[in-house]
Design a protein around this motif. Structure first.
Motif, PDB file in Angstrom:
ATOM      1  N   GLY A  49      23.872 -26.879  45.632  1.00 35.27           N
ATOM      2  CA  GLY A  49      22.792 -26.135  45.004  1.00 35.27           C
ATOM      3  C   GLY A  49      22.635 -24.719  45.524  1.00 35.27           C
ATOM      4  O   GLY A  49      21.808 -23.964  45.026  1.00 35.27           O
ATOM      5  N   LEU A  50      23.412 -24.338  46.508  1.00 39.45           N
ATOM      6  CA  LEU A  50      23.296 -23.002  47.087  1.00 39.45           C
ATOM      7  C   LEU A  50      24.257 -21.989  46.471  1.00 39.45           C
ATOM      8  O   LEU A  50      24.446 -20.911  47.027  1.00 39.45           O
ATOM      9  CB  LEU A  50      23.529 -23.056  48.600  1.00 39.45           C
ATOM     10  N   ASP A  51      24.852 -22.310  45.379  1.00 41.58           N
ATOM     11  CA  ASP A  51      25.732 -21.345  44.731  1.00 41.58           C
ATOM     12  C   ASP A  51      24.899 -20.170  44.234  1.00 41.58           C
ATOM     13  O   ASP A  51      23.800 -20.358  43.710  1.00 41.58           O
ATOM     14  CB  ASP A  51      26.484 -21.995  43.558  1.00 41.58           C
ATOM     15  N   PRO A  52      25.406 -18.955  44.385  1.00 43.10           N
ATOM     16  CA  PRO A  52      24.632 -17.800  43.932  1.00 43.10           C
ATOM     17  C   PRO A  52      24.460 -17.820  42.413  1.00 43.10           C
ATOM     18  O   PRO A  52      25.344 -18.240  41.670  1.00 43.10           O
ATOM     19  CB  PRO A  52      25.468 -16.598  44.374  1.00 43.10           C
ATOM     20  N   VAL A  53      23.296 -17.396  41.978  1.00 51.14           N
ATOM     21  CA  VAL A  53      23.003 -17.369  40.547  1.00 51.14           C
ATOM     22  C   VAL A  53      23.620 -16.119  39.937  1.00 51.14           C
ATOM     23  O   VAL A  53      23.829 -15.111  40.601  1.00 51.14           O
ATOM     24  CB  VAL A  53      21.479 -17.388  40.296  1.00 51.14           C
ATOM     25  N   VAL A  54      23.904 -16.202  38.668  1.00 47.77           N
ATOM     26  CA  VAL A  54      24.466 -15.057  37.962  1.00 47.77           C
ATOM     27  C   VAL A  54      23.356 -14.030  37.765  1.00 47.77           C
ATOM     28  O   VAL A  54      22.242 -14.358  37.359  1.00 47.77           O
ATOM     29  CB  VAL A  54      25.066 -15.504  36.607  1.00 47.77           C
ATOM     30  N   GLY A  55      23.649 -12.818  38.083  1.00 43.45           N
ATOM     31  CA  GLY A  55      22.660 -11.756  37.918  1.00 43.45           C
ATOM     32  C   GLY A  55      22.551 -10.965  39.197  1.00 43.45           C
ATOM     33  O   GLY A  55      23.377 -11.058  40.104  1.00 43.45           O
ATOM     34  N   THR A  56      21.524 -10.196  39.276  1.00 43.26           N
ATOM     35  CA  THR A  56      21.353  -9.348  40.449  1.00 43.26           C
ATOM     36  C   THR A  56      20.738 -10.144  41.579  1.00 43.26           C
ATOM     37  O   THR A  56      19.857 -10.991  41.386  1.00 43.26           O
ATOM     38  CB  THR A  56      20.438  -8.152  40.110  1.00 43.26           C
ATOM     39  N   SER A  57      21.217  -9.910  42.787  1.00 42.26           N
ATOM     40  CA  SER A  57      20.700 -10.545  43.989  1.00 42.26           C
ATOM     41  C   SER A  57      20.777  -9.519  45.110  1.00 42.26           C
ATOM     42  O   SER A  57      21.644  -8.647  45.124  1.00 42.26           O
ATOM     43  CB  SER A  57      21.509 -11.750  44.428  1.00 42.26           C
ATOM     44  N   SER A  58      19.930  -9.694  46.062  1.00 45.45           N
ATOM     45  CA  SER A  58      19.977  -8.796  47.212  1.00 45.45           C
ATOM     46  C   SER A  58      21.026  -9.302  48.191  1.00 45.45           C
ATOM     47  O   SER A  58      21.369 -10.488  48.224  1.00 45.45           O
ATOM     48  CB  SER A  58      18.606  -8.718  47.878  1.00 45.45           C
ATOM     49  N   GLY A  59      21.525  -8.420  48.985  1.00 47.52           N
ATOM     50  CA  GLY A  59      22.514  -8.791  49.998  1.00 47.52           C
ATOM     51  C   GLY A  59      21.929  -9.734  51.018  1.00 47.52           C
ATOM     52  O   GLY A  59      22.607 -10.614  51.548  1.00 47.52           O
ATOM     53  N   GLN A  60      20.650  -9.567  51.293  1.00 46.71           N
ATOM     54  CA  GLN A  60      19.989 -10.425  52.272  1.00 46.71           C
ATOM     55  C   GLN A  60      19.930 -11.873  51.775  1.00 46.71           C
ATOM     56  O   GLN A  60      20.190 -12.805  52.528  1.00 46.71           O
ATOM     57  CB  GLN A  60      18.576  -9.893  52.529  1.00 46.71           C
ATOM     58  N   SER A  61      19.624 -12.083  50.493  1.00 42.04           N
ATOM     59  CA  SER A  61      19.568 -13.449  49.965  1.00 42.04           C
ATOM     60  C   SER A  61      20.962 -14.061  49.912  1.00 42.04           C
ATOM     61  O   SER A  61      21.135 -15.254  50.173  1.00 42.04           O
ATOM     62  CB  SER A  61      18.911 -13.477  48.588  1.00 42.04           C
ATOM     63  N   LEU A  62      21.991 -13.246  49.576  1.00 37.26           N
ATOM     64  CA  LEU A  62      23.365 -13.767  49.574  1.00 37.26           C
ATOM     65  C   LEU A  62      23.788 -14.164  50.981  1.00 37.26           C
ATOM     66  O   LEU A  62      24.442 -15.200  51.178  1.00 37.26           O
ATOM     67  CB  LEU A  62      24.318 -12.725  48.996  1.00 37.26           C
TER      68      LEU A  62
END
Length: 140
Positions: A49-62
């Motif tokens: 469930g921790l796969d990054p979502v498609v779209g914009t994300s911050s580097g900190q959340s990644l």
């Protein structure tokens, strides 16, 4: 009931208790394995469930997701040793239960043998106490 029969009955009761205790230990070992496998399954679900979502994300959340994923992978890897230990404990508990069952069966056979011997001796004593009667048979 003779002393031998009483002793055999006591031994059988003890063996039955030993078998029940061994059965409970085996079931506890099975439960422990199931719990550990459930934890491993939950860790795998969390990691998936921790796969990054498609779209914009911050580097900190990644970075936080990557760190959490690494921790979950390490936790899964470290969980394999307790699972192996639990499986080994289960095998030992199963062997102990089987040995206890064998001893219980042996005690049951000894008790039955003692009871049969006691019945046979009682029948012999009853026959010995009976007066001998000679019956003349008529010839036809």
């Amino acid at each position: 009931m003779s002393r031998l029969s009483q002793r055999c009955a006591r031994v059988l009761r003890v063996r039955a208790v030993e078998h029940r205790v061994a059965t409970v230990r085996q079931l506890a070992a099975e439960r422990r394995i199931a719990e550990l496998l459930g934890v491993a399954r939950r860790l795998e679900d969390l990691r998936a469930g921790l796969d990054p979502v498609v779209g914009t994300s911050s580097g900190q959340s990644l970075r936080a997701m990557a760190e959490m994923k690494a921790r979950l992978v390490r936790a899964e890897r470290e969980l394999s040793h307790p699972i192996r230990d639990a499986e080994a404990h289960h095998e030992q508990a199963a062997a102990a239960r089987l040995a206890a069952r064998t001893r219980e069966d042996g005690a049951e056979r000894l008790r039955d043998k003692a009871a049969a011997g006691e019945e046979s001796a009682a029948a012999l004593r009853a026959d010995a106490d009976r007066p001998a009667r000679f019956v003349k048979r008529r010839r036809a």
